[in-house]
Design a protein around this motif. Structure first.
Motif, PDB file in Angstrom:
ATOM      1  N   ALA A  65       0.822  -1.215   0.000  1.00 14.11           N
ATOM      2  CA  ALA A  65       0.000   0.000   0.000  1.00 14.11           C
ATOM      3  C   ALA A  65       0.854   1.262   0.000  1.00 14.11           C
ATOM      4  CB  ALA A  65      -0.921   0.009   1.219  1.00 14.11           C
ATOM      5  N   ALA A  66       2.153   1.092   0.235  1.00 12.70           N
ATOM      6  CA  ALA A  66       3.075   2.233   0.224  1.00 12.70           C
ATOM      7  C   ALA A  66       3.270   2.720  -1.207  1.00 12.70           C
ATOM      8  CB  ALA A  66       4.408   1.824   0.832  1.00 12.70           C
ATOM      9  N   PRO A  67       3.782   3.951  -1.365  1.00 17.04           N
ATOM     10  CA  PRO A  67       3.896   4.539  -2.720  1.00 17.04           C
ATOM     11  C   PRO A  67       5.079   4.018  -3.537  1.00 17.04           C
ATOM     12  CG  PRO A  67       4.709   6.084  -1.102  1.00 17.04           C
ATOM     13  CD  PRO A  67       4.144   4.925  -0.331  1.00 17.04           C
ATOM     14  N   PRO A  69       5.952   0.347  -6.222  1.00 18.03           N
ATOM     15  CA  PRO A  69       5.327  -0.853  -6.802  1.00 18.03           C
ATOM     16  C   PRO A  69       5.806  -2.146  -6.156  1.00 18.03           C
ATOM     17  CG  PRO A  69       7.005   0.009  -8.275  1.00 18.03           C
ATOM     18  CD  PRO A  69       6.862   1.014  -7.176  1.00 18.03           C
ATOM     19  N   ARG A  70       5.023  -3.198  -6.378  1.00 16.96           N
ATOM     20  CA  ARG A  70       5.365  -4.506  -5.835  1.00 16.96           C
ATOM     21  C   ARG A  70       6.692  -5.026  -6.389  1.00 16.96           C
ATOM     22  NH1 ARG A  70       0.143  -8.555  -5.239  1.00 16.96           N
ATOM     23  NH2 ARG A  70      -1.203  -7.154  -4.011  1.00 16.96           N
ATOM     24  N   ARG A  71       6.987  -4.661  -7.614  1.00 15.79           N
ATOM     25  CA  ARG A  71       8.214  -5.191  -8.220  1.00 15.79           C
ATOM     26  C   ARG A  71       9.457  -4.780  -7.437  1.00 15.79           C
ATOM     27  NH1 ARG A  71      10.568  -1.076 -11.236  1.00 15.79           N
ATOM     28  NH2 ARG A  71       9.171   0.671 -11.758  1.00 15.79           N
ATOM     29  N   LEU A  72       9.412  -3.623  -6.773  1.00 14.55           N
ATOM     30  CA  LEU A  72      10.554  -3.200  -5.963  1.00 14.55           C
ATOM     31  C   LEU A  72      10.694  -4.064  -4.718  1.00 14.55           C
ATOM     32  CD1 LEU A  72      10.437   0.708  -6.201  1.00 14.55           C
ATOM     33  CD2 LEU A  72      11.801  -0.926  -7.525  1.00 14.55           C
ATOM     34  N   LEU A  73       9.569  -4.513  -4.165  1.00 11.20           N
ATOM     35  CA  LEU A  73       9.618  -5.423  -3.029  1.00 11.20           C
ATOM     36  C   LEU A  73      10.261  -6.745  -3.421  1.00 11.20           C
ATOM     37  CD1 LEU A  73       6.060  -4.843  -1.488  1.00 11.20           C
ATOM     38  CD2 LEU A  73       8.230  -3.858  -0.735  1.00 11.20           C
ATOM     39  N   VAL A  74       9.927  -7.204  -4.614  1.00  7.92           N
ATOM     40  CA  VAL A  74      10.500  -8.458  -5.112  1.00  7.92           C
ATOM     41  C   VAL A  74      11.994  -8.288  -5.389  1.00  7.92           C
ATOM     42  CG1 VAL A  74      10.469 -10.133  -6.995  1.00  7.92           C
ATOM     43  CG2 VAL A  74       8.319  -9.248  -6.079  1.00  7.92           C
ATOM     44  N   LEU A  75      12.340  -7.229  -6.088  1.00  6.43           N
ATOM     45  CA  LEU A  75      13.741  -6.998  -6.438  1.00  6.43           C
ATOM     46  C   LEU A  75      14.610  -6.811  -5.201  1.00  6.43           C
ATOM     47  CD1 LEU A  75      13.366  -4.624  -9.527  1.00  6.43           C
ATOM     48  CD2 LEU A  75      13.961  -7.053  -9.535  1.00  6.43           C
ATOM     49  N   SER A  76      14.021  -6.268  -4.133  1.00  4.48           N
ATOM     50  CA  SER A  76      14.807  -6.050  -2.916  1.00  4.48           C
ATOM     51  C   SER A  76      15.335  -7.367  -2.351  1.00  4.48           C
ATOM     52  CB  SER A  76      13.961  -5.325  -1.869  1.00  4.48           C
ATOM     53  OG  SER A  76      12.900  -6.145  -1.413  1.00  4.48           O
ATOM     54  N   LYS A  77      14.593  -8.463  -2.512  1.00  4.74           N
ATOM     55  CA  LYS A  77      15.068  -9.762  -2.031  1.00  4.74           C
ATOM     56  C   LYS A  77      16.270 -10.241  -2.835  1.00  4.74           C
ATOM     57  CE  LYS A  77      11.142 -11.913   0.278  1.00  4.74           C
ATOM     58  NZ  LYS A  77      10.285 -13.112   0.358  1.00  4.74           N
ATOM     59  N   TYR A  78      16.219 -10.042  -4.136  1.00  2.00           N
ATOM     60  CA  TYR A  78      17.346 -10.435  -4.970  1.00  2.00           C
ATOM     61  C   TYR A  78      18.586  -9.606  -4.639  1.00  2.00           C
ATOM     62  CZ  TYR A  78      14.216 -13.250  -7.882  1.00  2.00           C
ATOM     63  OH  TYR A  78      13.337 -14.207  -8.331  1.00  2.00           O
ATOM     64  N   ILE A  79      18.391  -8.310  -4.474  1.00  2.00           N
ATOM     65  CA  ILE A  79      19.503  -7.422  -4.118  1.00  2.00           C
ATOM     66  C   ILE A  79      20.059  -7.802  -2.748  1.00  2.00           C
ATOM     67  CG2 ILE A  79      20.138  -5.029  -3.599  1.00  2.00           C
ATOM     68  CD1 ILE A  79      18.019  -4.187  -5.675  1.00  2.00           C
ATOM     69  N   PHE A  80      19.171  -8.146  -1.815  1.00  2.00           N
ATOM     70  CA  PHE A  80      19.582  -8.556  -0.479  1.00  2.00           C
ATOM     71  C   PHE A  80      20.497  -9.775  -0.542  1.00  2.00           C
ATOM     72  CE2 PHE A  80      18.591 -11.229   3.293  1.00  2.00           C
ATOM     73  CZ  PHE A  80      19.114 -10.410   4.275  1.00  2.00           C
ATOM     74  N   CYS A  81      20.116 -10.767  -1.341  1.00  2.00           N
ATOM     75  CA  CYS A  81      20.933 -11.985  -1.469  1.00  2.00           C
ATOM     76  C   CYS A  81      22.295 -11.679  -2.079  1.00  2.00           C
ATOM     77  CB  CYS A  81      20.197 -13.018  -2.308  1.00  2.00           C
ATOM     78  SG  CYS A  81      18.708 -13.685  -1.544  1.00  2.00           S
ATOM     79  N   LEU A  82      22.321 -10.847  -3.128  1.00  2.00           N
ATOM     80  CA  LEU A  82      23.579 -10.488  -3.767  1.00  2.00           C
ATOM     81  C   LEU A  82      24.464  -9.675  -2.833  1.00  2.00           C
ATOM     82  CD1 LEU A  82      22.354  -9.587  -7.373  1.00  2.00           C
ATOM     83  CD2 LEU A  82      23.484 -11.685  -6.602  1.00  2.00           C
ATOM     84  N   LEU A  83      23.854  -8.838  -2.014  1.00  2.00           N
ATOM     85  CA  LEU A  83      24.622  -8.037  -1.066  1.00  2.00           C
ATOM     86  C   LEU A  83      25.279  -8.931  -0.011  1.00  2.00           C
ATOM     87  CD1 LEU A  83      25.443  -5.233  -0.058  1.00  2.00           C
ATOM     88  CD2 LEU A  83      23.335  -5.170   1.270  1.00  2.00           C
TER      89      LEU A  83
END
Length: 202
Positions: A65-67, A69-83
């Protein structure tokens, strides 16, 4: 944020595993320790994130519901793993300078672990977004249980040196592994975004 208290534990484990494995299996140097530290840190932290999201379903609805998109929530997991993977590489690189008996941070180990990380994360996340945490939570248990055995088997293959298995120059071989991992993660992320867009969080 929701797994910040576990991050310190995993970082300590990433620091401790290479010297412990060197002590227990000196014939493999620190390579086995590096591989296991990446497996434990990346996959355990990702599992904690998924567990917390499962335990707090309303949090996902609030985030969506935050401003942004959902795709950023998904991408954050991938970035988290790579980090986390990059941090493990940095930790092991520092350890090899402090303790030369651990060996060196070699390109073949980096490329192989990146590819393995990309394959496992790239397979797991779309399946989790499609089926849910409850139906996929045992996948990581299998990964953690099997990782020491699989690692030992990999290390027996030409002493973890795959140069003899390819006719192309090693730089191209390992570069190809990294590129393949990146492509696989991109495809995986597109599938995860597609599946998550259809999830009803109400």
């Amino acid at each position: 944020m929701i797994v910040k208290k576990y991050v310190l534990i995993m970082l300590v484990a990433a620091i401790a595993i290479p010297p412990v494995m060197l002590w227990r299996a000196p014939e493999y140097g620190g390579v086995m320790g590096f591989i296991l530290s990446v497996i434990f840190a990346v996959f355990m932290l990702l599992q904690y994130v998924s567990l917390k999201e499962y335990q707090c379903p309303k949090a996902s609805a609030l985030l969506c519901a935050a401003p942004f998109p959902r795709r950023l929530l998904v991408l954050s997991k991938y970035i988290f793993c790579l980090l986390i993977y990059a941090i493990c590489c940095l930790i092991f690189g520092v350890e090899t300078m402090v303790a030369p008996q651990l060996g060196t941070l070699r390109l073949d180990a980096l490329a192989l672990m990146f590819l393995i990380t990309a394959l496992v994360v790239g397979l797991y996340l779309p399946v989790q977004y499609k089926l849910g945490y409850e139906k996929t939570k045992f996948v990581f248990v299998v990964i953690i249980m099997a990782s020491p055995v699989l690692t030992a088997a990999l290390l027996k293959m030409e002493g973890m040196n795959f140069d003899a298995l390819f006719t192309a120059p090693p730089v191209f071989v390992y570069g190809g592994m990294i590129l393949a991992g990146i492509v696989f993660l991109i495809i995986s992320a597109c599938l995860s975004i597609k599946f998550y867009d259809k999830v009803d969080l109400a």
